[in-house]
Design an enzyme around this catalytic site. Structure first.
Site, PDB file in Angstrom:
ATOM      1  N   ASP A  36       0.805  -1.224   0.000  1.00  0.00           N
ATOM      2  CA  ASP A  36       0.000   0.000   0.000  1.00  0.00           C
ATOM      3  C   ASP A  36       0.841   1.279   0.000  1.00  0.00           C
ATOM      4  OD1 ASP A  36      -2.244  -1.496  -0.138  1.00  0.00           O
ATOM      5  OD2 ASP A  36      -2.870  -1.241   1.938  1.00  0.00           O
ATOM      6  N   ASP A 274     -13.257  35.378 -34.102  1.00  0.00           N
ATOM      7  CA  ASP A 274     -12.603  34.086 -34.303  1.00  0.00           C
ATOM      8  C   ASP A 274     -13.358  32.961 -33.586  1.00  0.00           C
ATOM      9  OD1 ASP A 274     -10.051  32.819 -35.450  1.00  0.00           O
ATOM     10  OD2 ASP A 274     -10.163  31.990 -33.430  1.00  0.00           O
ATOM     11  N   GLY A 409     -10.522  29.035 -35.724  1.00  0.00           N
ATOM     12  CA  GLY A 409     -11.526  29.525 -36.662  1.00  0.00           C
ATOM     13  C   GLY A 409     -11.115  29.556 -38.120  1.00  0.00           C
ATOM     14  N   LEU A 410     -10.126  30.392 -38.428  1.00  0.00           N
ATOM     15  CA  LEU A 410      -9.738  30.504 -39.836  1.00  0.00           C
ATOM     16  C   LEU A 410      -9.155  29.201 -40.359  1.00  0.00           C
ATOM     17  CD1 LEU A 410      -8.168  34.018 -40.371  1.00  0.00           C
ATOM     18  CD2 LEU A 410     -10.094  32.983 -41.578  1.00  0.00           C
TER      19      LEU A 410
END
Lengths: 518, 427
Positions: A36, A274, A409-410
């Site tokens: 553990d 954008d 975006g573009l």
């Protein structure tokens, strides 16, 4: 028995370790076998902590079982006290030690250790990590805190941030900033960096800020009852939620809701041209309830995404998550079964996943970009830079983090236009990702595993199993950039199925496109 | 070549061993699954355990593996413990579910854990029963990877040992190489031995169940890893003959390991030289490059991988390091004895661990390099000590000539890094 591959939550004693590790001057004596001790690496490797967690394990072995494991516990407890001289001890058992029933709490009580000893009952076979953190923090507060005189000025406690949390360290600073602007002081932050002595001063605050309900709701309720401290219900993640939070805190503390928005860039970034490409992006949310709840609101109201599925792994929060899903008109997924989550995501075919480290695996397999919003997390989710989720800066950070996996975006338009370009094409993925672009969705449709096995053939008669794509339609589909191709395929197949068609022609493709045009 | 290896007058083998017990910082044997499930391509490892076991496998491996793992955990729940459910029935159901979902599985290991040991779940009986149900398509075996019985690499030993009783019998004189290594290294070993005319060569574990080697009184075997004591014992019980040698780390270790096998198969010096001269020279050169940063530096081994003594032999004899303490989880002289013979007495040899006491010794000695587990590495770095985490030693190709330079590189990289960084000046 329940078969699992990956798990969202560890056992409850790991939750207790997260509390202990976050604090200072506290030591955890854990009755546990040697294996553990692996849990230490969660903190030192994943969170890059520069010190060992304050945990001493009894490390019993097989040969000890028939003998005196209780004696080993007592000796370890004494050694740990002598070596570390903590202000308080917490004692408990891991899953294996729970079975041998040594009662660490009772044993420690008989030992005359000169500091408070707080026993933890964490039933390993029923509960999980978040229960462990919540219960441990509650027990510490219950044992150490009590009513006392309020501070002369208005102050609050920040409750819930702990070790291995998702950006907890930075969220604290952000919330402190929000409070400072309203002239509210911070009495104690806990468990993060608090000592047991600090915990005894909790009662001096006028109210509590419940930052992470998963880790501190029991403590907040207890303090409300015993110290008469109200606590906040709004978690300030996202612009809207932060405004609500400021109002709620002002109302609770009886001050003016003042805030300085000069650093907040997210709303303008989201409105900027954008961001138009973000409109209606289909996202799937999965993680802890708090982060999923706040993320859902941000996704819909502040990013303009469409939430196509949401859920959480902590069943304790099933009710609010179900209510939220209803509000969003999507099914709620309350499960800790990783494979079930993977299936739900595959079915919903989102354009982005907002999830945990586990969903990043799923996203990688399915070719869907993923941003991490919640624990469980990995080393890369502990960045060196300041990167909160809460408050105004948190909103800015979230905007950046969520759009990063997407094509900008573009670029979307350029990718469509120059699909055949040898350097700039959809197989190359988003240009800002370097070598880390998600694999095209096409590839993800032929999973490299057999786990579906017979169940796939028994699947309901929908989807591409029974749909035949005619060659010209298939060719046209491939002309669509990869990041919308999956959606186009799914929409077209749904449209065809609704029309009772089994074949998809070029016309079907464009009819479907017109049908779903928005 | 073949000049007698210089053996120091008093060696580590005769040195007193500091035996400690207390808190340990080692993984349990379940972690062996992380490499075994990739090595045995049609096997599945089903841990019968608790949420902790699942969390361990995830923490130790999950975030590194991006293909679906061939392992899982059947998590024991309240009902299984309270006798409200028949654990065996539950297990049968989960296994049936698993095998129907993964029809490619030919070999299923039921892996015992701490909780299943404590509640004395009879996995041997379950394996027998499930073998009958799923034969001949699937063979079900069991072993324990529990932390109350095993540490880290011992899990591989337990797994391989569980396979030995069901290996088919053969009277053929074959060489069996024992231990799971990255394919690239395994291929090199087979190639070197084949060039000497030794064969047929078989490997345990085989990548697929169909290629499982046979075993019998004419089998001779050599271990590739120093933690395979139980497997070696099981093979010996089936009549196979164990070739003892130092382990094939570095130029010297590889040569001695190959020489021991070559002697067994009557390979003459000329053939041995023809096969090994060139790679030996390459290995020496590569080690020389990497060990430039290790020469004269001190090293402290905390117990972890069970590779500590053979690695200490390599680092002290071939890289010019000085060992301060060599800690190993347990010391099996039948396996690491030949390596111990080559290390001059001097360093503290420790077995087991009491981690706080051992860390006190590390702090007092301030070694140039400390080899330790993942839980301790960053805290020690924060104290200004340079560390090498041990887990890479079982995941990275480090055996045999062509990797000798890489092995030295694993140790020199942290030392080099420390000398490269100029962080304090920037502050």
């Amino acid at each position: 028995m329940k078969l699992t591959v990956w798990t969202y939550e560890g056992p409850p004693h790991v939750g207790a370790m997260r509390v202990a590790t976050a604090m200072k001057g506290l030591h955890y004596v854990l009755h546990a076998p040697q294996g553990d001790t692996y849990a230490d690496l969660l903190f030192t490797m994943i969170e890059r902590r520069d010190h060992r967690p304050p945990v001493t394990y009894t490390t019993f072995e097989g040969r000890d079982l028939g003998e005196d494991t209780a004696g080993i516990f007592k000796a370890t407890c004494q050694d740990a006290y002598d070596r570390f001289k903590p202000q308080a001890l917490i004692v408990g058992a891991s899953c294996t030690a729970e079975l041998i029933q040594d009662d660490p709490g009772g044993l420690a009580e008989t030992m005359n250790i000169p500091v408070p000893v707080i026993p933890l009952e964490l039933p390993s076979y029923q509960r999980k990590e978040n229960f462990g953190s919540d219960e441990t923090f509650y027990q510490i507060v219950r044992h150490l805190a009590g009513p006392m005189d309020r501070t002369p000025d208005v102050t609050v406690n920040l409750l819930g941030p702990l070790a291995l949390g998702f950006r907890h360290r930075d969220d604290i600073e952000e919330v402190k900033g929000l409070l400072y602007e309203m002239g509210i002081g911070v009495n104690v932050v806990a468990p993060f960096d608090a000592t047991p002595e600090d915990i005894t001063r909790l009662g001096a605050a006028h109210a509590n800020i419940l930052m992470y309900p998963e880790h501190a709701e029991a403590a907040a309720r207890h303090l409300e009852k015993t110290c008469g401290q109200p606590y906040t219900k709004t978690v300030p993640i996202g612009v809207g939620a932060t405004h609500d939070f400021v109002k709620e805190v002002a109302q609770i503390c009886g001050v003016e809701p003042k805030t300085d928005l000069s650093r907040l860039r997210q709303p303008w970034w989201s409105k900027s041209v954008d961001s138009t490409y973000l409109t209606g992006k289909r996202v799937f949310l999965f993680g802890d309830a708090t982060h999923v709840q706040t993320a859902a609101r941000i996704a819909r109201d502040e990013m303009g995404f469409e939430v196509v599925g949401l859920g959480c792994y902590n069943r304790e929060f099933a009710r609010p998550i179900r209510a939220l899903a209803k509000e969003f008109g999507v099914p709620a997924l309350i499960t800790d079964d990783y494979l079930e989550v993977e299936q739900a995501i595959a079915d919903a075919a989102p354009e982005m996943i907002l999830g945990t480290q586990m969903e990043r695996h799923i996203g990688k397999r399915l070719g869907i970009p993923c941003a991490v919003i919640s624990a469980p997390v990995h080393v890369q989710d502990f960045p060196a830079r300041y990167s909160p989720q809460m408050g105004w800066e948190g909103a800015n950070v979230i905007f950046d983090t969520w759009i990063h996996p997407l094509v900008m975006g573009l670029e979307e338009h350029l990718l469509a236009m120059f699909r055949e370009d040898f350097e700039f094409h959809d197989e190359a993925g988003p240009s800002h990702h370097g070598g880390h672009s998600p694999k095209p969705i096409e590839a993800a449709r032929t999973p490299d595993r057999v786990e579906e096995g017979p169940s796939e053939s028994e699947a309901p008669e929908t989807g591409s199993d029974v749909m035949v794509w005619l060659a010209d339609a298939e060719k046209e589909l491939k002309k669509i950039p990869f990041f919308v191709r999956g959606k186009a395929r799914r929409n077209t197949e749904k449209f065809a199925a609704d029309q009772g068609l089994h074949e998809i022609s070029l016309d079907t493709l464009y009819e479907a496109k017109a049908h779903f045009a928005r | 070549m073949n000049t007698p290896t210089s053996v120091p007058a008093t060696t580590c083998r005769d040195a007193p061993i500091l035996k400690e017990r207390g808190q340990r910082e080692v993984f349990c044997g379940l972690t062996g699954i992380i490499w075994l499930h990739r090595k045995m391509q049609d096997a599945f490892f089903l841990v019968i355990g608790s949420r902790t076991c699942a969390h361990l496998l995830q923490s130790a491996a999950g975030v590194m593996i991006f293909a679906e793992p061939r392992f899982g955990t059947a998590i024991l729940e309240e009902g299984d413990l309270a006798g409200m459910a028949d654990a065996h029935e539950e297990l049968d159901r989960e296994v049936a579910r698993l095998l129907s979902r993964r029809p490619d599985i030919k070999q299923l290991f039921l892996v015992g854990s701490c909780p299943s040991e404590v509640i004395k779940l009879d996995l041997a009986r379950a394996a027998e029963r499930l073998t009958q149900v799923h034969a001949p398509h699937v063979r079900v075996l069991n072993y324990s990877g529990s932390g109350i019985e095993t540490t880290f690499t011992q899990g591989e030993d337990a797994c391989l040992a569980s396979m030995v009783p069901v290996l088919p019998s053969t009277d053929q004189r074959e060489l069996l190489l024992v231990g799971a290594l990255p394919d690239v290294v395994e291929d090199q070993a087979v190639s070197l031995l084949t060039q000497m005319g030794i064969g047929p060569i078989r490997v345990l574990p085989a990548p697929r169940t169909a290629e499982t080697p046979g075993i019998g009184p004419n089998t001779v075997f050599a271990c590739l890893q120093p933690f395979l004591g139980d497997t070696a014992a099981a093979l010996t019980r089936r009549g196979a003959h164990h070739i003892q040698a130092p382990f094939p780390f570095g130029e010297e270790g590889t040569t001695l390991w190959l020489r021991a096998i070559a002697d067994e198969f009557g390979v003459d010096d000329e053939t041995f030289a023809r096969v090994t001269d060139a790679p030996r020279a390459r290995a020496r050169k590569a080690i020389a490059n990497a060990s430039e940063h290790l020469n004269g530096k001190t090293i402290f081994f905390l117990p972890d991988s069970q590779l500590e003594l053979p690695l200490a032999r390599f680092l002290t004899r071939e890289c010019g390091m000085e060992a301060i303490e060599i800690g190993q989880p347990y010391i099996h002289k039948g396996l690491v004895g030949p390596d111990m013979d080559l290390i001059p007495a001097g360093p503290t040899i420790s077995e087991g661990q009491d981690v706080d006491k051992q860390l006190d010794r590390v702090r007092a000695a301030r070694p140039d390099l400390t080899v330790c587990g993942l839980g301790l590495a960053n805290p020690l770095e924060a104290e200004g000590l340079t560390t090498k985490w041990a887990i890479e030693l079982v995941f990275t190709p480090v055996h045999f000539y062509e990797q000798a330079g890489d092995l030295a590189g694993l140790f020199s990289r942290p030392v080099r890094r420390r000398s490269l960084l100029k962080l304090e000046a920037a502050e």
